[in-house]
Write an enzyme that holds these catalytic residues in place. Structure first.
Site, PDB file in Angstrom:
ATOM      1  N   LYS A 122      34.116  11.237   4.160  1.00  0.00           N
ATOM      2  CA  LYS A 122      33.274  10.937   3.009  1.00  0.00           C
ATOM      3  C   LYS A 122      33.182  12.134   2.070  1.00  0.00           C
ATOM      4  CE  LYS A 122      30.759   7.282   5.383  1.00  0.00           C
ATOM      5  NZ  LYS A 122      31.524   7.351   6.656  1.00  0.00           N
ATOM      6  N   ASP A 184      25.378  10.689   5.601  1.00  0.00           N
ATOM      7  CA  ASP A 184      26.010   9.658   6.428  1.00  0.00           C
ATOM      8  C   ASP A 184      25.475   9.874   7.832  1.00  0.00           C
ATOM      9  OD1 ASP A 184      27.833   7.485   6.915  1.00  0.00           O
ATOM     10  OD2 ASP A 184      29.146   8.936   7.887  1.00  0.00           O
ATOM     11  N   CYS A 237      26.847   3.472   9.689  1.00  0.00           N
ATOM     12  CA  CYS A 237      27.874   2.513  10.102  1.00  0.00           C
ATOM     13  C   CYS A 237      27.270   1.544  11.109  1.00  0.00           C
ATOM     14  CB  CYS A 237      29.104   3.220  10.667  1.00  0.00           C
ATOM     15  SG  CYS A 237      28.785   4.324  12.051  1.00  0.00           S
TER      16      CYS A 237
END
Length: 416
Positions: A122, A184, A237
Site C-alpha cells: 500500500k 492498514d 482486510c
C-alpha cells in the site's frame, strides 16, 4: 485450502446486512486471482513483463490481472522495482490518493505517513499517485517485517522515503504534521481466507474484539499525527462491522473527523458501507475480482498550517527508530566507501555517472543470486551499473576477467 470455514464464522457472515452470504462463502473457497501493479516511474508498458495477455484492473490504471501465477522471483524486473505483486483490491490506495488530490487538493509536496506499512504494497501504491517531492514515512512495528519493508521500498526506488520501526505513539510524537496518514490496520483477516490458511484457523469472535481494540489504539496515534485539514485512510482486510464501520463511526463521532465520499464510478462494482450512513468502500470476493478489503477516508477538521516538514522529520528522527533515511549512495566495504547498489534503484540515480552493461536473463539471474559474472570484453574497468531491459539492478566492480558482485548479499534470490 484444506481447512473448512468454521460454522461460527459462516454464521457471522450471514449477519452482514445486504450480503449474499452463500455467494461470499462460495467465493472464499475458490482460487484467488493473481495481479501486479507497475511502478509508473520505471515501467509503463506491461507487455514487457513477459506474462502474456493481461487484463486491466478497473480501479487502478497501473494494475493488471495475470492468467496464472508465474515464478515472480525469476523475473529480474521485479528486483529492479518495475512492478509489485499485489492483490487487486489493495491497489485502491493508489486511486484513493489520486482522487483526494483531484477532489480536495493536496499540498505541492505532501508529507505522508503509512503507519502499518509492511510489506510495502500500500505504501508503493500511494507513492504511485503522489507527486515528485512528496515525502513518505513508512512504519512497521515488527522488526523482521520492517526489514522486508525497507528492502521493498529501496527496490521501488522513490528517493524521498523514510522507514521507521516503532510503536505508533512514537510517530505521533513528531506532532500533527502529516497531510495523509494511512492505517492498514492489523485485523482478523476474514478477507484473506482463500489465500491464507492461518486466517481460517486463527479466526474467533475474541480475535475480532482484540483487533478492534488494537485498531482504535493505533487510530488514536494516527489522528494525533494528522495535521488539521489532513486525510486519514483507514483500511482492513476483514468483513465484520466491528473492525470496519464501527471504528469509522467512532472516528467521526468520538474524534471529530469528517468522512469523505470519493464518488468512485459505479461501473467499477465496488461495494459501499454496511449498516451505516458513513461512506466507505467494500471489496467482496463474490462481487469484485480480488480479496476482501474495507477502506474509508476521513478528514481532520481545520485548515493546513504552514508546512514545517524539515522540523517534523528532524523530530521524528529523535522519537522513532529510523532504519532507512533516503536511498543511500554509498556503503562501507570494510574500511572502504563504495557506491551502493541500492542507489542504482533510485528514480533519481544519475544514469550518466557510471558505465552500464545490459544483461541477458541468465546473467541477470546469476547476478541476483550474488554470483560473480563476466561482462563483455569492451566493458570499462571499475564500477559498472548492470541493467536488465535497460533498468538498473545494481553495481559490479569489473576487473576484466570477471566482475565482482556488489548486489546486497541479504537480497540474493534462492527460490529457483
Amino acid at each position: 485450502m484444506t481447512t473448512e470455514l468454521s460454522q461460527e464464522f459462516v454464521s457471522r457472515v450471514r449477519t452482514l446486512p445486504g450480503v449474499d452470504a452463500d455467494a461470499l462463502v462460495t467465493a472464499l473457497n475458490t482460487a484467488p486471482s493473481v495481479s501486479v501493479r507497475l511502478n509508473r516511474r520505471k515501467l509503463t508498458d506491461a507487455s514487457r513483463l513477459g506474462y502474456g495477455a493481461l487484463e486491466p484492473v478497473k480501479w487502478c490504471a497501473n494494475g493488471f490481472y495475470l492468467a496464472e501465477r508465474p515464478k515472480f522471483t525469476l523475473n529480474p524486473l521485479l528486483h529492479a522495482g518495475a512492478f509489485y505483486v499485489q492483490d487487486a483490491s489493495s491497489m485502491i490506495h493508489e486511486t484513493i490518493v489520486g482522487r483526494l488530490a483531484e477532489l480536495h487538493g493536496l499540498p505541492a509536496s505532501p508529507l505522508v505517513l503509512d503507519l502499518c506499512a509492511a510489506p510495502g504494497g500500500k505504501t508503493t501504491s500511494m507513492i504511485n499517485a503522489l507527486p515528485d517531492g512528496a515525502f513518505v514515512v513508512a512504519n512497521e512495528v515488527m522488526p523482521q517485517r520492517a526489514r522486508i519493508l525497507r528492502e521493498n521500498l529501496l527496490k521501488w526506488g522513490y528517493p524521498d522515503i523514510m522507514v521507521t520501526n516503532s510503536p505508533a505513539p512514537r510517530l505521533a510524537a513528531a506532532g500533527a504534521v502529516f497531510d495523509i496518514v494511512a492505517v492498514d490496520a492489523p485485523c482478523s483477516g476474514e478477507g484473506m481466507m482463500r489465500k491464507d490458511e492461518e486466517a481460517r484457523t486463527q479466526w474467533s469472535p475474541g480475535l475480532v474484539r482484540q483487533c478492534a481494540a488494537l485498531q482504535r489504539e493505533i487510530l488514536t496515534s494516527a489522528v494525533e499525527a494528522l495535521r488539521p485539514g489532513g486525510f486519514l485512510i483507514y483500511s482492513t482486510c476483514t468483513f465484520n462491522a466491528d473492525e470496519n464501520e464501527c471504528n469509522v463511526e467512532w472516528l467521526a463521532a468520538g474524534m471529530g473527523l469528517e468522512p469523505i465520499d470519493l464518488r468512485l464510478p459505479a461501473e467499477w462494482g465496488i461495494g459501499s458501507q454496511l449498516g451505516s450512513d458513513i461512506p466507505a468502500l467494500r471489496f467482496m470476493p463474490h462481487i469484485t475480482r480480488g480479496e476482501g478489503l474495507f477502506a474509508a477516508v476521513l478528514r481532520k477538521p481545520g485548515g493546513p498550517a504552514t508546512p514545517a516538514h524539515g522540523r517534523a522529520l528532524d523530530s521524528l528522527r529523535k522519537s522513532a527508530r529510523v532504519i532507512l533515511d533516503g536511498i543511500p549512495e554509498t556503503n562501507m566495504k570494510g574500511k572502504i566507501e563504495i557506491p551502493a547498489s541500492e542507489w542504482t534503484l533510485s528514480t533519481r540515480f544519475p544514469r550518466d555517472r557510471f558505465p552500464e552493461a545490459d544483461l541477458d536473463l541468465d546473467t541477470a539471474l546469476r547476478y541476483l543470486r550474488h554470483e560473480a559474472i563476466t561482462l563483455p570484453a569492451d566493458t570499462p574497468r571499475g564500477f559498472v551499473t548492470v541493467t536488465y531491459q535497460g533498468l538498473p539492478l545494481g553495481f559490479v566492480k569489473n576487473i576484466g576477467n570477471r566482475a565482482n558482485n556488489l548486489y546486497p548479499a541479504e537480497w540474493r534470490i534462492r527460490n529457483l
